[in-house]
Design a protein around this motif. Structure first.
Motif, PDB file in Angstrom:
ATOM      1  N   ASN A  15      11.672   8.137  -0.258  1.00 19.01           N
ATOM      2  CA  ASN A  15      12.075   7.858   1.118  1.00 19.01           C
ATOM      3  C   ASN A  15      11.982   6.381   1.492  1.00 19.01           C
ATOM      4  O   ASN A  15      12.253   6.019   2.636  1.00 19.01           O
ATOM      5  N   TRP A  16      11.594   5.558   0.544  1.00 20.19           N
ATOM      6  CA  TRP A  16      11.495   4.137   0.837  1.00 20.19           C
ATOM      7  C   TRP A  16      12.883   3.511   0.926  1.00 20.19           C
ATOM      8  O   TRP A  16      13.815   3.915   0.223  1.00 20.19           O
ATOM      9  N   GLN A  17      12.974   2.490   1.810  1.00 19.91           N
ATOM     10  CA  GLN A  17      14.189   1.699   1.953  1.00 19.91           C
ATOM     11  C   GLN A  17      13.855   0.223   1.757  1.00 19.91           C
ATOM     12  O   GLN A  17      12.682  -0.151   1.715  1.00 19.91           O
ATOM     13  N   VAL A  18      14.885  -0.602   1.689  1.00 21.26           N
ATOM     14  CA  VAL A  18      14.728  -2.051   1.541  1.00 21.26           C
ATOM     15  C   VAL A  18      15.483  -2.745   2.661  1.00 21.26           C
ATOM     16  O   VAL A  18      16.589  -2.341   3.032  1.00 21.26           O
ATOM     17  N   ALA A  19      14.890  -3.801   3.186  1.00 18.72           N
ATOM     18  CA  ALA A  19      15.576  -4.682   4.133  1.00 18.72           C
ATOM     19  C   ALA A  19      15.295  -6.117   3.733  1.00 18.72           C
ATOM     20  O   ALA A  19      14.140  -6.490   3.522  1.00 18.72           O
ATOM     21  N   THR A  20      16.332  -6.918   3.603  1.00 20.64           N
ATOM     22  CA  THR A  20      16.196  -8.337   3.256  1.00 20.64           C
ATOM     23  C   THR A  20      17.456  -9.079   3.668  1.00 20.64           C
ATOM     24  O   THR A  20      18.538  -8.484   3.778  1.00 20.64           O
ATOM     25  N   GLY A  21      17.311 -10.372   3.887  1.00 21.23           N
ATOM     26  CA  GLY A  21      18.450 -11.206   4.218  1.00 21.23           C
ATOM     27  C   GLY A  21      19.225 -11.694   3.017  1.00 21.23           C
ATOM     28  O   GLY A  21      20.238 -12.388   3.169  1.00 21.23           O
ATOM     29  N   PRO A  27      23.497  -8.817  -1.001  1.00 20.02           N
ATOM     30  CA  PRO A  27      23.482  -7.722  -1.972  1.00 20.02           C
ATOM     31  C   PRO A  27      24.638  -7.853  -2.970  1.00 20.02           C
ATOM     32  O   PRO A  27      25.748  -8.225  -2.607  1.00 20.02           O
ATOM     33  N   LYS A  28      24.344  -7.554  -4.232  1.00 19.26           N
ATOM     34  CA  LYS A  28      25.369  -7.568  -5.281  1.00 19.26           C
ATOM     35  C   LYS A  28      25.733  -6.147  -5.680  1.00 19.26           C
ATOM     36  O   LYS A  28      26.904  -5.777  -5.733  1.00 19.26           O
ATOM     37  N   LYS A  29      24.718  -5.347  -5.950  1.00 20.01           N
ATOM     38  CA  LYS A  29      24.933  -3.941  -6.275  1.00 20.01           C
ATOM     39  C   LYS A  29      23.681  -3.185  -5.865  1.00 20.01           C
ATOM     40  O   LYS A  29      22.671  -3.232  -6.555  1.00 20.01           O
ATOM     41  N   THR A  30      23.754  -2.480  -4.733  1.00 21.78           N
ATOM     42  CA  THR A  30      22.594  -1.778  -4.202  1.00 21.78           C
ATOM     43  C   THR A  30      22.962  -0.343  -3.853  1.00 21.78           C
ATOM     44  O   THR A  30      24.134  -0.027  -3.612  1.00 21.78           O
ATOM     45  N   ASN A  31      21.948   0.529  -3.804  1.00 24.69           N
ATOM     46  CA  ASN A  31      22.199   1.899  -3.377  1.00 24.69           C
ATOM     47  C   ASN A  31      22.069   1.990  -1.865  1.00 24.69           C
ATOM     48  O   ASN A  31      21.808   0.991  -1.172  1.00 24.69           O
ATOM     49  N   LYS A  32      22.226   3.201  -1.318  1.00 26.85           N
ATOM     50  CA  LYS A  32      22.235   3.361   0.135  1.00 26.85           C
ATOM     51  C   LYS A  32      20.889   3.028   0.770  1.00 26.85           C
ATOM     52  O   LYS A  32      20.825   2.748   1.973  1.00 26.85           O
ATOM     53  N   SER A  33      19.824   3.031  -0.017  1.00 29.40           N
ATOM     54  CA  SER A  33      18.506   2.678   0.501  1.00 29.40           C
ATOM     55  C   SER A  33      18.208   1.195   0.404  1.00 29.40           C
ATOM     56  O   SER A  33      17.175   0.731   0.894  1.00 29.40           O
ATOM     57  N   ASP A  86       0.861  -1.175   0.000  1.00 29.22           N
ATOM     58  CA  ASP A  86       0.000   0.000   0.000  1.00 29.22           C
ATOM     59  C   ASP A  86       0.902   1.230   0.000  1.00 29.22           C
ATOM     60  O   ASP A  86       2.121   1.122  -0.190  1.00 29.22           O
ATOM     61  N   ALA A  87       0.332   2.402   0.216  1.00 27.34           N
ATOM     62  CA  ALA A  87       1.103   3.629   0.116  1.00 27.34           C
ATOM     63  C   ALA A  87       2.149   3.770   1.217  1.00 27.34           C
ATOM     64  O   ALA A  87       3.064   4.591   1.090  1.00 27.34           O
ATOM     65  N   ALA A  88       2.027   2.998   2.289  1.00 27.98           N
ATOM     66  CA  ALA A  88       2.951   3.122   3.412  1.00 27.98           C
ATOM     67  C   ALA A  88       4.022   2.044   3.445  1.00 27.98           C
ATOM     68  O   ALA A  88       5.095   2.259   4.016  1.00 27.98           O
ATOM     69  N   ARG A  89       3.751   0.900   2.828  1.00 26.19           N
ATOM     70  CA  ARG A  89       4.647  -0.242   3.062  1.00 26.19           C
ATOM     71  C   ARG A  89       4.501  -1.269   1.975  1.00 26.19           C
ATOM     72  O   ARG A  89       3.414  -1.497   1.441  1.00 26.19           O
ATOM     73  N   GLY A  90       5.626  -1.942   1.662  1.00 26.37           N
ATOM     74  CA  GLY A  90       5.613  -3.115   0.813  1.00 26.37           C
ATOM     75  C   GLY A  90       6.317  -4.258   1.524  1.00 26.37           C
ATOM     76  O   GLY A  90       7.292  -4.050   2.246  1.00 26.37           O
ATOM     77  N   PRO A 124      12.513 -13.006   2.947  1.00 28.74           N
ATOM     78  CA  PRO A 124      11.472 -12.016   2.657  1.00 28.74           C
ATOM     79  C   PRO A 124      12.057 -10.615   2.517  1.00 28.74           C
ATOM     80  O   PRO A 124      13.184 -10.337   2.957  1.00 28.74           O
ATOM     81  N   VAL A 125      11.264  -9.735   1.911  1.00 26.61           N
ATOM     82  CA  VAL A 125      11.707  -8.369   1.625  1.00 26.61           C
ATOM     83  C   VAL A 125      10.739  -7.385   2.260  1.00 26.61           C
ATOM     84  O   VAL A 125       9.522  -7.495   2.089  1.00 26.61           O
ATOM     85  N   GLU A 126      11.279  -6.420   2.982  1.00 26.33           N
ATOM     86  CA  GLU A 126      10.520  -5.323   3.566  1.00 26.33           C
ATOM     87  C   GLU A 126      10.894  -4.038   2.844  1.00 26.33           C
ATOM     88  O   GLU A 126      12.086  -3.754   2.634  1.00 26.33           O
ATOM     89  N   MET A 127       9.892  -3.241   2.465  1.00 30.09           N
ATOM     90  CA  MET A 127      10.123  -1.972   1.780  1.00 30.09           C
ATOM     91  C   MET A 127       9.244  -0.898   2.409  1.00 30.09           C
ATOM     92  O   MET A 127       8.106  -1.175   2.794  1.00 30.09           O
ATOM     93  N   GLY A 128       9.773   0.329   2.477  1.00 33.37           N
ATOM     94  CA  GLY A 128       8.974   1.429   2.992  1.00 33.37           C
ATOM     95  C   GLY A 128       9.805   2.382   3.814  1.00 33.37           C
ATOM     96  O   GLY A 128      11.042   2.360   3.777  1.00 33.37           O
ATOM     97  N   GLU A 129       9.134   3.222   4.585  1.00 38.57           N
ATOM     98  CA  GLU A 129       9.801   4.120   5.512  1.00 38.57           C
ATOM     99  C   GLU A 129       9.730   3.487   6.893  1.00 38.57           C
ATOM    100  O   GLU A 129       8.687   3.506   7.543  1.00 38.57           O
TER     101      GLU A 129
END
Length: 605
Positions: free
Chosen positions: A140-146, A149-155, A105-109, A172-177
């Protein structure tokens, strides 16, 4: 696309329609390439049919459309040339705000790979890659996952790699602020991200308490020098906690180097508001005692982290390789979930996050849950493990009468084994768990492995105990073993619902949820779904009638009567049920009687 045999790209397509766009590229497809979406997710034993959320599936090679044939509920076959990449594109509807599937949704993926990634038949063991493109509309979204990483930006947006399909869908992958913090436990970096936290959230305390849990569990499995070069190394090189804080929710799902958690916002640790505290010139010297809700959250964190060893590595032999298309049966969930449930709160105590009284209160709750479940006399805990697919995850009004939880009774089996081993003074369940880890090389195990380790460390066979406690339905020898460890087993009057043999909902009147087997309510003729409206007390000529708004009103209005008439509504009919009030029913309360013996157990390293 990514330089891997199988590559996926996941884009946020439409926040308000809750749609992810997925592109799958197969570098070298088979002439008749089969793909399939999992029907379940490991750790949650129910066929959930994730393919119901997949739509607009298309296939191309270059600019040419390729024919797709659906084979069954979750599988497709593609007729294609084998000498050029095959590209499949599709949408995933993501609107399940749980730890098991996907949400957008608009707040979270958030997503688990089992909900998004088609499995490529014949290429499951080849390297897989994932691309998460940044979205300019979500700066302003960021990514968190286990994932690695091969080539990622600071977010965190960019490219990730997995050794195979199993690893890909187990991260699993978490995205959002979200809020993010980190700590190091026994040399291993850990990250904690929290979505939906209120302004009162005390992130520093959550990090500090979680660090204590992680260090206690790493040392439980690998000894006091865990993390040093000479030690038995932990299996995870890093670890990620993903917590979704919501208005009302609870749960977790384990993964190889991460976990997805959900909790109620009010259960998060809170910062103190100086304006609302009594005036004092002295700052607090210690952390306040955790609330009951926060203790529950810490227990969940402890439980899921313990699974890093017990189910994600040390696992049933039937789970050596998952079949994602159908049920994967095992009789060992009593060990993997039950023993984990035994250690989750026990390791909170050993980490110093709760005291003896709080631990015994939590253990009391588990004991009473099992003793108040008539299904424990119907189904063994091994059968409950096998039947998880059709019973535990499909609970109804009869579930407590027909089944027993492999979580709670499994935890009590672990307790009985531990206290028996300690009483015989040969070994402990702690040592058994570590020996199992080494015997099975942190991999698949069978019940026979547990039996062998128990016999090797204790000097005798535990075949009789396993047969009775795990494969039988007789009650466990809890009182004898607890009293032998310095625990007083006290009896207290049960709540009125337990006395009657009922489970009810009282948010808007009294609605019967479950009628327990053999109870007074069953004898009177109560049924699930009944609305208990009132009470008739006395003889026909002098009867008085009372409106009930909550179950405790029964004792108020029944007075000294031993038999009353319950007035209930069922399918719009008003019924009179003759209810005989039972004699006193008791529940257990555990308390420390011999501090030294209790300490030898609860403080064990």
């Amino acid at each position: 696309m990514l330089t891997a045999a199988v590559g996926y790209s996941v884009r946020v397509q439409d926040l308000h329609a809750h749609l992810f766009q997925v592109t799958l590229t197969i570098a070298q497809p088979a002439p008749l390439q089969r793909v399939s979406l999992p029907a379940w997710i490991p750790g949650s034993y129910l066929v959930r049919e994730f393919s119901k959320s997949l739509q607009r599936l298309q296939a191309h090679q270059g600019a040419t459309s390729v024919a797709l044939t659906q084979l069954d509920k979750c599988s497709w076959q593609v007729e294609c040339a084998a000498n050029q990449p095959l590209v499949l594109s599709y949408e995933i509807y993501a609107f399940d705000n749980s730890v098991r599937t996907a949400w957008l949704d608009a707040a979270r993926g958030f997503f688990n790979g089992t909900s998004l990634f088609l499995q490529v038949a014949g290429q499951e063991n080849l390297p897989h890659a994932l691309e998460l493109p940044a979205n300019k509309a979500l700066p302003n979204w960021q990514v968190a996952t286990g994932l690695t990483p091969k080539k990622t930006n600071k977010s965190g947006f960019g490219r990730y790699l997995a050794a195979n399909y199993d690893e890909l869908v187990d991260c699993p992958v978490e995205m959002g602020e979200f809020w993010s913090g980190s700590f190091v436990a026994c040399g291993i970096p850990h990250r904690f991200v929290v979505t939906g936290a209120p302004p009162s959230f005390d992130g520093d305390r959550l990090l500090a308490d979680t660090q204590q849990i992680c260090e206690a569990e790493i040392r439980f499995w690998h000894g006091p020098k865990a993390g040093s070069r000479a030690s038995n190394q932990p299996p995870q090189q890093s670890y990620l906690f993903m917590l979704n804080a919501v208005d009302d929710g609870y749960g977790g799902l384990e993964h190889r180097n991460s976990t997805a958690l959900i909790c109620t916002r009010k259960d998060l640790p809170r910062l103190s508001n100086p304006a609302l505290l009594p005036h004092t010139t002295q700052p607090p010297t210690t952390q306040p005692k955790p609330s009951e809700g926060y203790t529950t959250l810490l227990g969940l964190i402890s439980h899921e982290y313990f699974h890093t060893w017990n189910v994600k590595r040390l696992r049933p032999a039937e789970f050596t390789r998952y079949d994602y298309a159908q049920e994967n049966y095992t009789q060992l969930l009593w060990f993997f979930e039950g023993f984990t449930s035994y250690y989750d709160d026990l390791l909170l105590r050993r980490a110093g996050l709760i005291d003896d009284t709080t631990y015994l209160k939590l253990l009391t709750k588990t004991v009473n849950q099992v003793l108040q479940t008539p299904g424990r006399e119907v189904q063994s805990v091994a059968q409950a493990s096998f039947d998880a697919w059709v019973k535990y995850y499909r609970q109804d009004e009869n579930t407590p009468n027909a089944t027993v939880s492999y979580y709670t009774k499994g935890a009590l089996v672990a307790l009985c084994l531990d206290l028996t081993l300690r009483h015989e003074k040969k070994t402990t369940l702690d040592a058994v768990m570590r020996a199992l880890w080494l015997r099975c090389k942190g991999g698949p195990m069978r019940e026979s492995d547990l039996s062998s380790v128990l016999e090797a460390l204790s000097g005798r066979s535990f075949a009789k105990e396993i047969a009775h406690w795990v494969h039988g339905t007789a009650d466990l020898p809890l009182q004898t073993l607890l009293e032998g460890q310095g625990i007083a087993v006290l009896e207290e009057p049960a709540q009125i619902a337990q006395r009657l043999g009922l489970r009810v909902a009282e948010s808007n009147g009294i609605v019967i949820k479950t009628v327990l087997r053999g109870g007074a309510a069953e004898s009177a003729g109560f049924a699930a779904g009944d609305e208990w409206l009132g009470l008739e007390v006395g003889t026909a000529k002098s009867a008085t009638h009372w409106r009930l708004s909550k179950l405790d009103d029964l004792l108020l209005y029944a007075g000294t009567a031993t038999q009353v008439i319950a007035l209930v509504a069922r399918d719009k009919r008003l019924l009179k049920l003759s209810l005989t009030l039972p004699k006193a029913v008791t529940t257990w309360r555990l308390a420390a009687r011999d501090g030294q013996r209790v300490g030898q157990w609860l403080n064990a390293a």
